[in-house]
Scaffold this active site. Structure first.
Site, PDB file in Angstrom:
ATOM      1  N   CYS A  78       0.763  -1.337  -0.072  1.00 16.41           N
ATOM      2  CA  CYS A  78       0.093   0.013  -0.021  1.00 16.41           C
ATOM      3  C   CYS A  78       0.854   1.299   0.150  1.00 16.41           C
ATOM      4  O   CYS A  78       1.433   1.588  -0.991  1.00 16.41           O
ATOM      5  CB  CYS A  78      -1.000   0.074   1.216  1.00 16.41           C
ATOM      6  SG  CYS A  78      -2.328   1.001   0.891  1.00 16.41           S
ATOM      7  N   HIS A 172      -3.214  -5.081   1.519  1.00 14.88           N
ATOM      8  CA  HIS A 172      -2.909  -5.363   2.849  1.00 14.88           C
ATOM      9  C   HIS A 172      -2.654  -6.604   3.240  1.00 14.88           C
ATOM     10  O   HIS A 172      -3.650  -7.201   3.999  1.00 14.88           O
ATOM     11  CB  HIS A 172      -3.302  -4.578   3.996  1.00 14.88           C
ATOM     12  CG  HIS A 172      -3.118  -3.194   3.905  1.00 14.88           C
ATOM     13  ND1 HIS A 172      -2.221  -2.407   4.932  1.00 14.88           N
ATOM     14  CD2 HIS A 172      -3.952  -2.214   3.306  1.00 14.88           C
ATOM     15  CE1 HIS A 172      -2.262  -1.204   4.297  1.00 14.88           C
ATOM     16  NE2 HIS A 172      -3.133  -0.909   3.524  1.00 14.88           N
ATOM     17  N   GLU A 174      -0.814  -8.244   5.307  1.00 14.08           N
ATOM     18  CA  GLU A 174      -0.448  -8.349   6.617  1.00 14.08           C
ATOM     19  C   GLU A 174      -1.857  -8.232   7.623  1.00 14.08           C
ATOM     20  O   GLU A 174      -1.715  -8.466   8.625  1.00 14.08           O
ATOM     21  CB  GLU A 174       0.575  -7.484   7.148  1.00 14.08           C
ATOM     22  CG  GLU A 174      -0.101  -5.738   7.324  1.00 14.08           C
ATOM     23  CD  GLU A 174      -0.236  -5.250   5.993  1.00 14.08           C
ATOM     24  OE1 GLU A 174      -0.288  -5.709   4.972  1.00 14.08           O
ATOM     25  OE2 GLU A 174      -0.531  -4.113   6.232  1.00 14.08           O
TER      26      GLU A 174
HETATM   27  N1  GLN Z   1      -3.555   6.343   1.218  1.00 17.48           N
HETATM   28  C1  GLN Z   1      -2.310   6.053   1.620  1.00 17.48           C
HETATM   29  C2  GLN Z   1      -1.405   7.081   1.206  1.00 17.48           C
HETATM   30  O1  GLN Z   1      -1.602   7.551  -0.036  1.00 17.48           O
HETATM   31  C3  GLN Z   1      -2.102   4.857   1.828  1.00 17.48           C
HETATM   32  C4  GLN Z   1      -3.103   3.913   2.391  1.00 17.48           C
HETATM   33  C5  GLN Z   1      -2.381   2.804   3.289  1.00 17.48           C
HETATM   34  O2  GLN Z   1      -1.204   2.464   3.146  1.00 17.48           O
HETATM   35  N2  GLN Z   1      -3.445   1.766   3.584  1.00 17.48           N
HETATM   36  O3  GLN Z   1      -0.144   7.222   1.590  1.00 17.48           O
END
Ligand code: GLN
Length: 193
Positions: A78, A172, A174
């Site tokens: 992410c 995710h 994890e």
């Molecule tokens: N929206 C977050 C970002 O731009 C990422 C979201 C996440 O890691 N769950 O950094």
């Protein structure tokens, strides 16, 4: 095997818990000396702008960038995927590591309320669908040669990729009890994949 988990901000504890379940030593990384003698590094989800600034303030940004270029295997989930990418529309106030040739769009599905879960087909993990947890998730918009797309949403949007020993996903793993994505990363480190 010793895997570092960048612990500046975000969902690092969950990655450490998964590594523990897989019987792998983990090292929370907040300072450059904690990057020594690692077999791999995980950059967790969280807020990419905040993680980027903390990496810069604690002298981790250039250090991690050069370790990646020297071949250190890295998994970014992410926000971690945003930070591995080359162009995530930074406004000049923060920067990504830029070590993977993927162009990533942040918050591609909208705001927090647009977070969702979906079953993903990830052929390298086998036939059973993988639980994809997307939280204000990014997507991969564009890749260069040498980048392998590992997973797509039903509409075709790319959400996981690999380039050599660098592995990135928009979701995710994890936050699930499916260990296959982390196992795949360990297999890359061990040279089995
Ligand atoms: N929206 C977050 C970002 O731009 C990422 C979201 C996440 O890691 N769950 O950094």
């Amino acid at each position: 095997m010793r895997i570092g988990v960048l612990a500046s901000q975000g969902a690092f504890a969950e990655h450490i818990a998964i590594l523990h379940q897989l019987d792998v030593d983990s090292v929370p990384v907040r300072l450059p000396h904690q990057l020594a003698a690692l077999d791999g590094l995980i950059i967790p989800g969280g807020e990419s702008t905040a993680i980027s600034r903390l990496m810069r303030d604690y002298n981790l940004l250039t250090e991690i960038r050069s370790l990646a270029r020297e071949g250190l295997p890295i998994l970014g989930t992410c926000a971690g995927m945003i930070l591995l990418g080359t162009d995530s529309q930074p406004d000049g106030k923060w920067e990504t590591l830029g070590v993977m040739d993927i162009k990533v769009r942040r918050n591609a599905f909208g705001r927090q309320k647009d977070s969702f879960e979906t079953e993903l087909i990830i052929p390298i993990l086998g036939e059973a669908p993988f639980p994809g947890v997307f939280i204000r998730a990014p997507v991969i918009e564009q890749v260069s040669n040498g980048v392998e797309i590992l997973a797509r949403l039903a509409g075709g949007t790319s959400v996981a990729a690999r380039q050599g020993k660098l592995l990135a996903c928009a979701f995710h793993p994890e936050l699930t009890d499916d260990l296959r994505f982390h196992k795949y990363f360990l297999d890359i480190i061990a040279g089995h994949q």
